[in-house]
Design an enzyme around this catalytic site. Sequence first.
Site, mmCIF file in Angstrom:
data_model
loop_
_atom_site.group_PDB
_atom_site.id
_atom_site.type_symbol
_atom_site.label_atom_id
_atom_site.label_comp_id
_atom_site.label_asym_id
_atom_site.label_seq_id
_atom_site.Cartn_x
_atom_site.Cartn_y
_atom_site.Cartn_z
ATOM 1 N N CYS A 120 14.162 -38.455 -2.785
ATOM 2 C CA CYS A 120 14.079 -39.593 -2.616
ATOM 3 C C CYS A 120 15.356 -40.434 -3.248
ATOM 4 O O CYS A 120 16.103 -39.901 -3.909
ATOM 5 C CB CYS A 120 12.943 -40.262 -3.486
ATOM 6 S SG CYS A 120 12.437 -41.980 -2.836
ATOM 7 N N CYS A 122 15.013 -43.547 -5.018
ATOM 8 C CA CYS A 122 14.652 -44.732 -5.888
ATOM 9 C C CYS A 122 14.889 -44.501 -7.154
ATOM 10 O O CYS A 122 15.265 -44.964 -7.909
ATOM 11 C CB CYS A 122 13.169 -45.057 -5.680
ATOM 12 S SG CYS A 122 12.106 -43.786 -6.147
ATOM 13 N N LYS A 200 1.642 -41.604 2.210
ATOM 14 C CA LYS A 200 1.936 -42.256 0.920
ATOM 15 C C LYS A 200 1.855 -43.650 0.903
ATOM 16 O O LYS A 200 2.622 -44.579 1.820
ATOM 17 C CB LYS A 200 3.412 -41.795 0.648
ATOM 18 C CG LYS A 200 3.947 -42.593 -0.643
ATOM 19 C CD LYS A 200 5.190 -41.952 -1.231
ATOM 20 C CE LYS A 200 5.734 -42.478 -2.436
ATOM 21 N NZ LYS A 200 6.904 -42.371 -2.932
ATOM 22 N N ARG A 210 6.876 -45.267 -12.662
ATOM 23 C CA ARG A 210 8.231 -46.049 -12.592
ATOM 24 C C ARG A 210 8.621 -46.151 -13.680
ATOM 25 O O ARG A 210 9.931 -46.294 -14.173
ATOM 26 C CB ARG A 210 7.797 -47.295 -11.740
ATOM 27 C CG ARG A 210 7.263 -47.008 -10.477
ATOM 28 C CD ARG A 210 7.198 -48.172 -9.488
ATOM 29 N NE ARG A 210 6.972 -47.705 -8.188
ATOM 30 C CZ ARG A 210 6.134 -48.570 -7.427
ATOM 31 N NH1 ARG A 210 6.119 -49.771 -7.362
ATOM 32 N NH2 ARG A 210 5.991 -47.949 -5.925
ATOM 33 N N GLU A 238 0.950 -40.888 10.556
ATOM 34 C CA GLU A 238 2.046 -40.365 9.921
ATOM 35 C C GLU A 238 1.919 -38.764 9.523
ATOM 36 O O GLU A 238 2.912 -38.001 9.695
ATOM 37 C CB GLU A 238 1.790 -40.973 8.216
ATOM 38 C CG GLU A 238 2.419 -42.479 8.383
ATOM 39 C CD GLU A 238 3.890 -42.684 8.373
ATOM 40 O OE1 GLU A 238 4.739 -41.718 8.454
ATOM 41 O OE2 GLU A 238 4.165 -43.654 8.108
ATOM 42 N N LYS A 253 -1.245 -39.076 -0.817
ATOM 43 C CA LYS A 253 -0.773 -39.864 -2.160
ATOM 44 C C LYS A 253 -1.242 -41.086 -2.504
ATOM 45 O O LYS A 253 -0.845 -41.791 -1.482
ATOM 46 C CB LYS A 253 0.543 -39.364 -2.493
ATOM 47 C CG LYS A 253 1.122 -40.011 -3.878
ATOM 48 C CD LYS A 253 2.878 -39.829 -3.987
ATOM 49 C CE LYS A 253 3.039 -40.324 -5.229
ATOM 50 N NZ LYS A 253 4.710 -40.574 -5.029
ATOM 51 N N TYR A 318 -0.489 -34.047 -13.446
ATOM 52 C CA TYR A 318 0.305 -34.225 -14.722
ATOM 53 C C TYR A 318 -0.820 -33.278 -15.774
ATOM 54 O O TYR A 318 -0.464 -32.944 -16.864
ATOM 55 C CB TYR A 318 0.309 -35.616 -15.387
ATOM 56 C CG TYR A 318 1.135 -36.221 -14.301
ATOM 57 C CD1 TYR A 318 2.709 -36.018 -14.634
ATOM 58 C CD2 TYR A 318 0.855 -37.069 -13.244
ATOM 59 C CE1 TYR A 318 3.536 -36.683 -13.524
ATOM 60 C CE2 TYR A 318 1.795 -37.749 -12.321
ATOM 61 C CZ TYR A 318 3.122 -37.282 -12.521
ATOM 62 O OH TYR A 318 4.000 -37.909 -11.654
HETATM 63 C C1 PBG Z 1 9.283 -41.623 -5.680
HETATM 64 C C2 PBG Z 1 8.132 -41.150 -6.093
HETATM 65 C C3 PBG Z 1 6.988 -42.183 -6.556
HETATM 66 C C4 PBG Z 1 6.099 -41.114 -7.182
HETATM 67 C C5 PBG Z 1 6.619 -39.988 -6.709
HETATM 68 N N1 PBG Z 1 7.815 -39.712 -5.907
HETATM 69 C C6 PBG Z 1 7.198 -43.418 -7.079
HETATM 70 C C7 PBG Z 1 6.894 -44.513 -6.156
HETATM 71 O O1 PBG Z 1 7.077 -44.476 -4.823
HETATM 72 O O2 PBG Z 1 6.909 -45.593 -6.405
HETATM 73 C C8 PBG Z 1 4.931 -41.498 -7.851
HETATM 74 C C9 PBG Z 1 4.240 -40.298 -8.421
HETATM 75 C C10 PBG Z 1 3.207 -40.747 -9.543
HETATM 76 O O3 PBG Z 1 2.881 -41.951 -9.703
HETATM 77 O O4 PBG Z 1 3.012 -40.081 -10.162
HETATM 78 N N2 PBG Z 1 9.432 -42.225 -4.347
#
Ligand code: PBG
Length: 329
Positions: A120, A122, A200, A210, A238, A253, A318
């Site tokens: 990703c 981000c 997602k 985040r 999707e 997710k 986790y």
């Molecule tokens: C990145 C990503 C995110 C998560 C996993 N990959 C954050 C988002 O999309 O904002 C979230 C995982 C979590 O909250 O445990 N794109």
Amino acid sequence: MSFPLVRMRRMRRNETIRRMVRETTLSVDDLIMPYFVRSGTGVKDEIKSMPGNYQWSPDALVDECKELADLGVPGIILFGIPDHKDSEGSSGFVGDPIVCQTVELLKTKVPELCVITDVCMCEYTDHGHCGAIGTNRDGNPDVDNDGTLELLVKESLAHANAGADMVAPSDMMDGRVQEIRLALDEEDFQDVPIMAYSAKYASAFYGPFRDAAESPPQFGDRSSYQMDPANLKEAMREIELDEVEGADIVMVKPALPYLDVIRWAADNTDVPIAAYNVSGEFSMLKAAAMNGWIDEKRAALESLLCIKRAGAKMILTYWAKDAAKWLAE
Ligand code: PBG
């Protein structure tokens, strides 16, 4: 003639009978542990919003992963926190990205562990969005779907080159599974599967993550590329699209508020289903447990079992390490 009273209770009378009729089991084989990595040596910094989880330097993660593998956990997923961020997220694929360094080290030191990498933008972009930024028809900044694809391809290839066992695109750009598959095949990585974050949702439950990944969006939100929590049919499309594009595993997710989506996926697709028990789901229970309001072990194992009952084949959580210990007790 009278019918005997149906007594459901007699099947629950003792643990042996309960064991015999149990429909779902949770096993250590189902678990994938997420880890956050950053540069340095000997780093193990606790993430405030996710007690018991850390930002690790690669060397420190090796010992942790040996322990994890000894507990029987089959896999991990890695998230990188770079030293520098820019608008294209180049630290995710240029030079020697932190995730690649970690993969290389782990594959030499703990080869039995399946190392999955989150793909990703981000974590690597200074604006915190999951893709490159372009301009939309109103002249406002917006994520550029098609312009992001080549960056995701570069990142996936970098991970595969470093030895990743599987790549997991989490950006939610349309068409990325196909582009990544074609590029992997072209570079002789036919054996590297894709675990696609397919359904997602734009969820408040990512809040603690985040913080952990230092990746909150600096403007706007992710609702133009992540899904509306109100929709199931959209998730079906999707998931179907990702399957057609070549996803080997599809993911839903978050997990707990979306068990109906997991169930639909399990009933309607033949690829294995992964569910991500996300940071917010973890931290809510953790906070309650730290206040003495809930039994963490029981609540966590119940959550994971229910995610499996809904149809998930594997769970990113986790609690993977703790659950492995609890299941072995
Ligand atoms: C990145 C990503 C995110 C998560 C996993 N990959 C954050 C988002 O999309 O904002 C979230 C995982 C979590 O909250 O445990 N794109």
